[in-house]
Write a protein that holds these residues in place. Structure first.
Motif, PDB file in Angstrom:
ATOM      1  N   SER A 127       0.838  -1.196   0.000  1.00 38.27           N
ATOM      2  CA  SER A 127       0.000   0.000   0.000  1.00 38.27           C
ATOM      3  C   SER A 127       0.876   1.251   0.000  1.00 38.27           C
ATOM      4  O   SER A 127       2.088   1.180   0.247  1.00 38.27           O
ATOM      5  CB  SER A 127      -0.901   0.008   1.238  1.00 38.27           C
ATOM      6  N   ASP A 155       0.803   3.602   2.192  1.00 38.64           N
ATOM      7  CA  ASP A 155       1.295   3.768   3.566  1.00 38.64           C
ATOM      8  C   ASP A 155       2.511   2.882   3.826  1.00 38.64           C
ATOM      9  O   ASP A 155       3.484   3.310   4.461  1.00 38.64           O
ATOM     10  CB  ASP A 155       0.190   3.436   4.571  1.00 38.64           C
ATOM     11  N   LYS A 156       2.449   1.639   3.341  1.00 38.28           N
ATOM     12  CA  LYS A 156       3.563   0.716   3.553  1.00 38.28           C
ATOM     13  C   LYS A 156       4.789   1.160   2.767  1.00 38.28           C
ATOM     14  O   LYS A 156       5.924   1.074   3.263  1.00 38.28           O
ATOM     15  CB  LYS A 156       3.149  -0.700   3.133  1.00 38.28           C
ATOM     16  N   LEU A 189       5.604   4.181   2.064  1.00 44.10           N
ATOM     17  CA  LEU A 189       6.179   5.341   2.756  1.00 44.10           C
ATOM     18  C   LEU A 189       7.107   4.916   3.884  1.00 44.10           C
ATOM     19  O   LEU A 189       8.123   5.563   4.145  1.00 44.10           O
ATOM     20  CB  LEU A 189       5.061   6.232   3.306  1.00 44.10           C
ATOM     21  N   THR A 190       6.779   3.813   4.558  1.00 47.80           N
ATOM     22  CA  THR A 190       7.609   3.363   5.682  1.00 47.80           C
ATOM     23  C   THR A 190       8.947   2.799   5.220  1.00 47.80           C
ATOM     24  O   THR A 190       9.845   2.585   6.041  1.00 47.80           O
ATOM     25  CB  THR A 190       6.878   2.288   6.509  1.00 47.80           C
ATOM     26  N   GLN A 205      11.765  10.711   3.274  1.00 44.71           N
ATOM     27  CA  GLN A 205      10.406  10.264   2.974  1.00 44.71           C
ATOM     28  C   GLN A 205       9.672  11.282   2.105  1.00 44.71           C
ATOM     29  O   GLN A 205       9.564  12.453   2.462  1.00 44.71           O
ATOM     30  CB  GLN A 205       9.632  10.045   4.270  1.00 44.71           C
ATOM     31  N   ARG A 262       3.025  12.060   0.412  1.00 45.07           N
ATOM     32  CA  ARG A 262       2.119  11.028  -0.088  1.00 45.07           C
ATOM     33  C   ARG A 262       1.740  11.284  -1.551  1.00 45.07           C
ATOM     34  O   ARG A 262       1.707  10.362  -2.371  1.00 45.07           O
ATOM     35  CB  ARG A 262       0.859  10.985   0.781  1.00 45.07           C
ATOM     36  N   ARG A 312       2.409   8.844  -4.801  1.00 50.71           N
ATOM     37  CA  ARG A 312       1.324   8.376  -5.660  1.00 50.71           C
ATOM     38  C   ARG A 312       1.572   8.777  -7.117  1.00 50.71           C
ATOM     39  O   ARG A 312       1.315   7.998  -8.035  1.00 50.71           O
ATOM     40  CB  ARG A 312      -0.012   8.936  -5.168  1.00 50.71           C
TER      41      ARG A 312
END
Length: 233
Positions: A22, A24-25, A27-28, A35, A38, A42
């Motif tokens: 995902s 979110d994943k 980004l980690t 970083q 978002r 995308r």
């Protein structure tokens, strides 16, 4: 980070992960000081998808996130890479899975009421072991029967972003009349094709231990008339 470098990082992560990731994943995966925003991430994913448009692989979004996979059109050239037989399932199992997908949350008794026959323990066990369905609660009636629903792994296996991508159904009535009644046309679901006959045994006939997901080889299934089962690649 420049978008070209960001695309390279995303591509490497998705290839190494071997599973959907995902936003979110993803980004980690970046050190905090590097970083991206978002929106930037995308945009890079969408740019990478565009890069793959004319290639033999694709970057697609499924229930669990994004993944890189071989295009279905490449199936004739890569099918020979897997010597083991693909997983094969009875019509009864696939009908049960379809009912759970369309009517969730649903109990075993409710499935049996629609199908008109009993659902074997083997069918439920197989669906749970494949992690295509899970128990989402219990019906507040005598005996408190378990209610079943589909999982993200179900969406991932059949290359669906959400249940909204399943063929629309006005109503489910008689699953024994699938060939005549298009209210439940499982042949439209990626990765499934049902055999003409109706196998009520509901037992998984044969399963390839490491057979690839449906979309990694082909979204169409092969039918084996002699075994009266559906074959999933």
């Amino acid at each position: 980070m420049e978008i070209d470098q960001l695309k390279n990082v995303i591509e490497a992560i998705l290839l190494a992960a071997g599973r959907p990731m995902s936003i979110d994943k993803l980004l980690t995966m970046f050190p905090e000081q590097e970083q991206p925003e978002r929106g930037e991430l995308r945009d890079a994913v969408e740019a990478l998808q565009a890069d793959y448009e004319t290639r033999g692989i694709a970057l697609i979004q499924v229930g669990g996130g994004y993944r890189i996979q071989v295009r279905e059109t490449m199936q004739p050239w890569i099918a020979q890479l897997w010597e083991e037989k693909p997983a094969r399932y009875t019509r009864a199992l696939l009908e049960t899975l379809a009912l759970i997908a369309y009517r969730q949350p649903v109990t075993r008794g409710e499935i049996e009421e629609v199908r008109g026959v009993s659902v074997s323990t083997t069918i439920i066990k197989t669906l749970l072991e494949r992690e295509w369905v899970h128990v989402v609660g219990h019906r507040e009636v005598p005996g408190r029967p378990a209610m079943y629903g589909t999982t993200k792994k179900f969406l991932d296996y059949f290359s669906l972003k959400s249940l909204n991508e399943l063929p629309s159904l006005s109503e489910l009535r008689d699953l024994n009349e699938i060939g005549k009644d298009l209210e439940l046309d499982l042949s439209d679901i990626p990765g499934i094709e049902l055999t003409p006959a109706n196998d009520e045994a509901g037992v998984e006939a044969e399963e390839g231990a490491d057979a690839p997901p449906a979309d990694e080889v082909t979204a169409a299934a092969e039918t084996t008339d002699s075994d009266n089962v559906a074959t999933l690649h």
